[in-house]
Scaffold this motif. Structure first.
Motif, mmCIF file in Angstrom:
data_model
loop_
_atom_site.group_PDB
_atom_site.id
_atom_site.type_symbol
_atom_site.label_atom_id
_atom_site.label_comp_id
_atom_site.label_asym_id
_atom_site.label_seq_id
_atom_site.Cartn_x
_atom_site.Cartn_y
_atom_site.Cartn_z
ATOM 1 N N GLU A 91 43.799 28.080 41.233
ATOM 2 C CA GLU A 91 44.264 27.847 39.869
ATOM 3 C C GLU A 91 45.767 28.101 39.798
ATOM 4 N N LEU A 92 46.494 27.106 39.260
ATOM 5 C CA LEU A 92 47.942 27.218 39.129
ATOM 6 C C LEU A 92 48.342 26.646 37.774
ATOM 7 N N HIS A 93 48.948 27.492 36.965
ATOM 8 C CA HIS A 93 49.400 27.069 35.634
ATOM 9 C C HIS A 93 48.284 26.425 34.812
ATOM 10 N N GLY A 94 47.129 27.034 34.893
ATOM 11 C CA GLY A 94 46.027 26.615 34.035
ATOM 12 C C GLY A 94 45.206 25.448 34.544
ATOM 13 N N ASP A 102 56.423 42.514 45.890
ATOM 14 C CA ASP A 102 56.714 42.199 44.494
ATOM 15 C C ASP A 102 55.517 41.633 43.746
ATOM 16 N N ARG A 103 54.344 41.607 44.396
ATOM 17 C CA ARG A 103 53.143 41.114 43.722
ATOM 18 C C ARG A 103 52.031 42.140 43.861
ATOM 19 N N PRO A 104 51.759 42.958 42.851
ATOM 20 C CA PRO A 104 50.655 43.917 42.927
ATOM 21 C C PRO A 104 49.321 43.197 43.011
ATOM 22 N N PRO A 105 48.320 43.792 43.643
ATOM 23 C CA PRO A 105 47.026 43.135 43.838
ATOM 24 C C PRO A 105 46.378 42.666 42.539
ATOM 25 N N GLU A 106 46.528 43.457 41.473
ATOM 26 C CA GLU A 106 45.864 43.071 40.226
ATOM 27 C C GLU A 106 46.459 41.820 39.596
ATOM 28 N N SER A 107 47.637 41.397 40.046
ATOM 29 C CA SER A 107 48.249 40.196 39.479
ATOM 30 C C SER A 107 47.836 38.925 40.209
ATOM 31 N N LEU A 108 47.135 39.051 41.329
ATOM 32 C CA LEU A 108 46.754 37.890 42.124
ATOM 33 C C LEU A 108 45.433 37.296 41.660
ATOM 34 N N LYS A 109 45.383 35.993 41.623
ATOM 35 C CA LYS A 109 44.141 35.297 41.305
ATOM 36 C C LYS A 109 43.370 35.020 42.592
ATOM 37 N N PRO A 110 42.069 34.917 42.491
ATOM 38 C CA PRO A 110 41.280 34.636 43.695
ATOM 39 C C PRO A 110 41.256 33.133 44.002
ATOM 40 N N ILE A 111 41.043 32.817 45.248
ATOM 41 C CA ILE A 111 40.796 31.428 45.634
ATOM 42 C C ILE A 111 39.504 30.977 44.963
ATOM 43 N N ALA A 112 39.550 29.806 44.343
ATOM 44 C CA ALA A 112 38.384 29.354 43.574
ATOM 45 C C ALA A 112 37.323 28.708 44.453
ATOM 46 N N LYS A 113 37.761 28.017 45.499
ATOM 47 C CA LYS A 113 36.789 27.252 46.289
ATOM 48 C C LYS A 113 37.387 26.917 47.644
ATOM 49 N N VAL A 114 36.529 26.836 48.636
ATOM 50 C CA VAL A 114 36.932 26.346 49.954
ATOM 51 C C VAL A 114 36.495 24.892 50.061
#
Length: 574
Positions: A38-41, A58-70
């Motif tokens: 997911e990128l920009h909605g 500069d990117r804390p873990p809680e700010s990262l989104k998960p991969i949606a699908k392989v």
């Protein structure tokens, strides 16, 4: 915690982003995997470029989104490094275009089992085996020689990547390799089989980016062919990609061609030099070249029908293909007084009259007064009749129908005894008895620095569909004509080398064309070591001493907002 750095499959976006890899997907995610994120909605495709166990500082873990699908399998990890190199070599600024080429056209969820046989089929070429053992290089074979033994010599070393410029030739080679008992993957359709493992991965220029596990050797067929270069930007060349790929993997390569380019001879021939058959055998593989010298003809006469050509046209048993390359801006002028062709005094190309009435060379930019360099006269004839008029003249002379052929015709030409057209006719007509170049000077003396190579390549193409090639020229002693008549392509190399070194042209320099809206702002940012020239506010020729310097400078220049700048690195026709 596993973090994947991905390259988004979005045109114009040159950033990479970090995403968390969910535990349930971790076993399926690696470098090269194609995923959805997911990128920009919105959800987009992406390639995994790197895997780490922690996000960037500069990117804390809680700010990262998960991969949606392989989605499935993608380019091999080593191709990402190759794409990084190519993004500089062809001033691409980003690696996405190369990853698109290296990816399957359909999602590949699983790979088939390895089908490599390890066979060493015969007959293989001893000369090619020796060349491969020496690390690779350039193999010069005549136009009608069979390339199959050279390919089999490479296959004997292990998994082999084979590149050929045309789909028909790829299909024929693939069929012959399968009949020899080898496992073959024709890409892009057989991308999954190639990634799983086969003896031979084969395709057109895009196969330079195809998967080939355990790459042991590579063969590029007809390395001189312009079809091996991508026309869209980035204008990468399959030959250069394959050579760099082999260099990185430690595999040898063979560049096969009847007329090796100066680039391949200077940069890729290796310690063995250009390897070729004995002279007698090589000459036998060339067509019979009949040179019709027109030096004594009146150059201002409109007809291109010589007595030698008419003799063949009137032979009802012969199929004749007439070629007249008259499209484009190049013009061929002749002096009305002494009948000499008007050439550039600096680089020997044909010149034309510009809007100011001066003789201008579009190859090197030189200009001079409209005066013949031989006799001082100032009246010239333009030797460029149109194809429509040629067809009418040919029909009148031959007393039989003539079919005109152009590259834009959607269907194959109807059967006929005589065909006429630009060089497209050589691709559209499968076989003939005679190929006649009606005004070969317009190609041989074209204002392009590769004109000699490209003209000789046309004779190679003609020789593959006809046993006789008739060349009508006002320059019968030109090195290209003599090389074709003798079946010795090396005759053009010495002159080419001198001219290009003098002018700093590839392979002794690097150049690119920057064009489109905003091009002037881009070239204004280039550093002082980059030379800039041009013929207008939106088209510039830039050059440097080497490709890396040129590519890095072009990539560093910022593009104006909303601009559509096009960068063509090492364009084939300039």
């Amino acid at each position: 915690m596993t973090v994947a750095t991905v390259v988004p499959d979005v045109t114009g976006l040159d950033k990479q982003f970090d995403y968390l890899v969910p535990p349930d997907l971790s076993a399926r995610v690696g470098v090269g995997t194609i995923v959805r994120v997911e990128l920009h909605g919105r959800r987009i495709g992406a390639w995994v470029a790197a895997i780490s166990e922690a996000p960037s500082a500069d990117r804390p873990p809680e700010s990262l989104k998960p991969i949606a699908k392989v989605t499935g399998h993608g380019p091999a990890p080593e191709l990402f490094e190759l794409a990084d190199w190519a993004s500089i070599r062809w001033a691409a600024r980003r690696i996405r275009p190369f990853l698109v080429t290296a990816s399957p056209v359909r999602a590949v969820v699983g790979l088939p089992p390895d089908r490599r046989t390890g066979m060493q089929p015969a007959p293989s070429s001893p000369a090619t085996r020796d060349l491969l053992a020496a690390g690779g290089g350039v193999l010069r074979l005549p136009p009608r020689a069979d390339v199959m033994p050279a390919v089999l010599a490479a296959v004997g070393r292990g998994p082999t990547l084979v590149i050929a410029p045309e789909h028909d030739r790829v299909a024929l080679l693939a069929t012959r390799l399968r009949r020899a008992g080898l496992s073959v993957a024709v890409v892009p359709d057989d991308w999954a089989a190639a990634a799983g493992g086969v003896d031979v991965v084969i395709g057109t220029r895009t196969a330079a980016w195809a998967p080939c596990p355990g790459l042991a050797a590579a063969v590029v067929v007809d390395e001189h062919d312009e079809a091996l270069q991508e026309e869209r930007t980035p204008t990468w060349h399959a030959r250069d990609v394959v050579v760099e790929r082999c260099r990185r993997s430690g595999a040898p390569y063979v560049l096969v061609s009847p007329v090796p380019t100066l680039t391949s001879v200077v940069e890729y021939a290796g310690t063995s030099g250009v390897v070729h058959p004995p002279r007698a055998r090589e000459r036998a593989g060339w067509p019979a070249v009949t040179v019709v010298g027109r030096t004594d003809d009146d150059p201002w006469k409109r007809s291109l029908l010589t007595s030698e050509l008419i003799e063949r046209l009137r032979d009802q048993q012969l199929t004749v293909v007439c070629v007249s390359n008259i499209t484009g801006r190049a013009r061929v002028l002749a002096c009305r007084s002494c009948r000499a062709l008007i050439r550039c005094e600096r680089c020997d190309a044909a010149v034309g009259l510009d809007d100011d009435g001066r003789l201008a060379c579009r190859r090197c930019g030189a200009a001079r007064p409209a005066v013949c360099q031989e006799c001082g006269a100032s009246r010239f004839a333009n030797l460029r009749p149109g194809v429509t008029r040629l067809r009418e003249e040919l029909e009148a002379a031959a007393a039989r129908p003539v079919v005109s052929v152009t590259g834009s015709d959607p269907d194959p030409p109807r059967p006929a005894g005589i065909y006429v057209g630009t060089e497209a006719v050589l691709h559209r007509v499968g076989s003939a008895d005679v190929v006649a170049f009606l005004e070969f000077d317009s190609e041989m003396l074209a204002p392009r620095f590769r004109a000699s190579e490209q003209a000789l390549a046309l004779i190679v193409r003609a020789g593959r569909i006809a046993p006789e090639v008739l060349v009508q020229t006002f320059s019968p002693t030109h090195e290209v004509v003599q090389a074709a008549a003798s079946g010795d392509p090396s005759r053009i190399l010495d002159g080419e080398r001198v001219r290009r070194e003098l002018l700093g042209l590839p392979p002794f320099g690097a150049l690119a064309v920057v064009s489109g809206g905003g091009a002037d702002e881009v070239v204004a940012q280039l550093p002082g070591e980059i030379q800039v020239g041009g013929d207008g506010a939106d088209r510039f020729l830039v050059r440097a001493t080497d490709w890396t310097t040129l590519g890095r400078a072009l990539n560093a220049a910022e593009r104006p907002s909303g601009s559509r700048v096009r960068t063509e690195v090492d364009p084939a026709r300039i």
